[in-house]
Design a protein around this motif. Sequence first.
Motif, short mmCIF file in Angstrom:
data_model
loop_
_atom_site.label_atom_id
_atom_site.label_comp_id
_atom_site.label_asym_id
_atom_site.label_seq_id
_atom_site.Cartn_x
_atom_site.Cartn_y
_atom_site.Cartn_z
N UNK A 1 126.50 69.54 120.19
CA UNK A 1 127.85 70.04 120.36
C UNK A 1 127.88 70.82 121.68
N UNK A 2 129.03 70.98 122.32
CA UNK A 2 129.08 71.74 123.58
C UNK A 2 128.50 73.16 123.48
N UNK A 3 128.48 73.74 122.27
CA UNK A 3 127.90 75.08 122.11
C UNK A 3 126.37 75.05 122.13
N UNK A 4 125.77 73.85 122.07
CA UNK A 4 124.32 73.72 122.15
C UNK A 4 123.64 73.47 120.81
N UNK A 5 124.40 73.35 119.73
CA UNK A 5 123.85 73.18 118.39
C UNK A 5 123.83 71.70 118.00
N UNK A 6 122.82 71.29 117.22
CA UNK A 6 122.70 69.91 116.74
C UNK A 6 123.09 69.77 115.27
N UNK A 7 123.21 70.87 114.53
CA UNK A 7 123.41 70.82 113.08
C UNK A 7 124.88 70.97 112.71
N UNK A 8 125.33 70.09 111.78
CA UNK A 8 126.70 70.12 111.30
C UNK A 8 126.71 70.05 109.78
N UNK A 9 127.62 70.78 109.15
CA UNK A 9 127.78 70.75 107.70
C UNK A 9 128.95 69.85 107.35
N UNK B 1 131.57 70.55 110.24
CA UNK B 1 131.67 71.87 110.86
C UNK B 1 130.37 72.17 111.58
N UNK B 2 130.47 72.58 112.82
CA UNK B 2 129.31 72.99 113.60
C UNK B 2 128.76 74.27 112.99
N UNK B 3 127.45 74.30 112.73
CA UNK B 3 126.87 75.49 112.11
C UNK B 3 126.65 76.60 113.13
N UNK C 1 124.30 57.88 101.93
CA UNK C 1 124.65 58.77 100.82
C UNK C 1 124.80 60.19 101.34
N UNK C 2 126.01 60.50 101.83
CA UNK C 2 126.31 61.82 102.36
C UNK C 2 127.26 62.53 101.41
N UNK C 3 126.97 63.79 101.12
CA UNK C 3 127.77 64.56 100.16
C UNK C 3 128.30 65.83 100.83
N UNK C 4 129.34 66.39 100.23
CA UNK C 4 129.89 67.65 100.71
C UNK C 4 128.81 68.72 100.58
N UNK C 5 128.63 69.50 101.62
CA UNK C 5 127.61 70.55 101.62
C UNK C 5 126.33 70.16 102.31
N UNK C 6 126.10 68.86 102.51
CA UNK C 6 124.91 68.42 103.23
C UNK C 6 125.00 68.85 104.69
N UNK C 7 123.85 69.11 105.28
CA UNK C 7 123.77 69.43 106.70
C UNK C 7 123.10 68.25 107.38
N UNK C 8 123.71 67.78 108.48
CA UNK C 8 123.16 66.64 109.22
C UNK C 8 122.83 67.07 110.63
N UNK C 9 121.76 66.49 111.15
CA UNK C 9 121.39 66.71 112.54
C UNK C 9 121.84 65.49 113.32
#
Length: 63
Positions: free
Chosen positions: A17-25, A36-38, A4-12
């Motif tokens: 990502x190559x920039x070093x971040x794990x969180x995506x919106x 989108x990579x946060x 159950x994934x919705x628009x606006x949710x943030x997932x780890x």
Amino acid sequence: MPMDLKVGDVVELKKQHPCGNHLFEIIRTGADFRIKCTGCEKQLWISRPNLERRVKKVISKEQ
């Protein structure tokens, strides 16, 4: 059964990502997701099965 994934949710994700971040919106849902990579704000398309396999934790959007 799909997650159950919705628009606006943030997932780890398990891998970063190559920039070093794990969180995506999540920006768009359906058979394919647009996320989108946060960290660097880069957007990418990923299929539902591929995304569901890579999700480590779901952080719901704050109401």
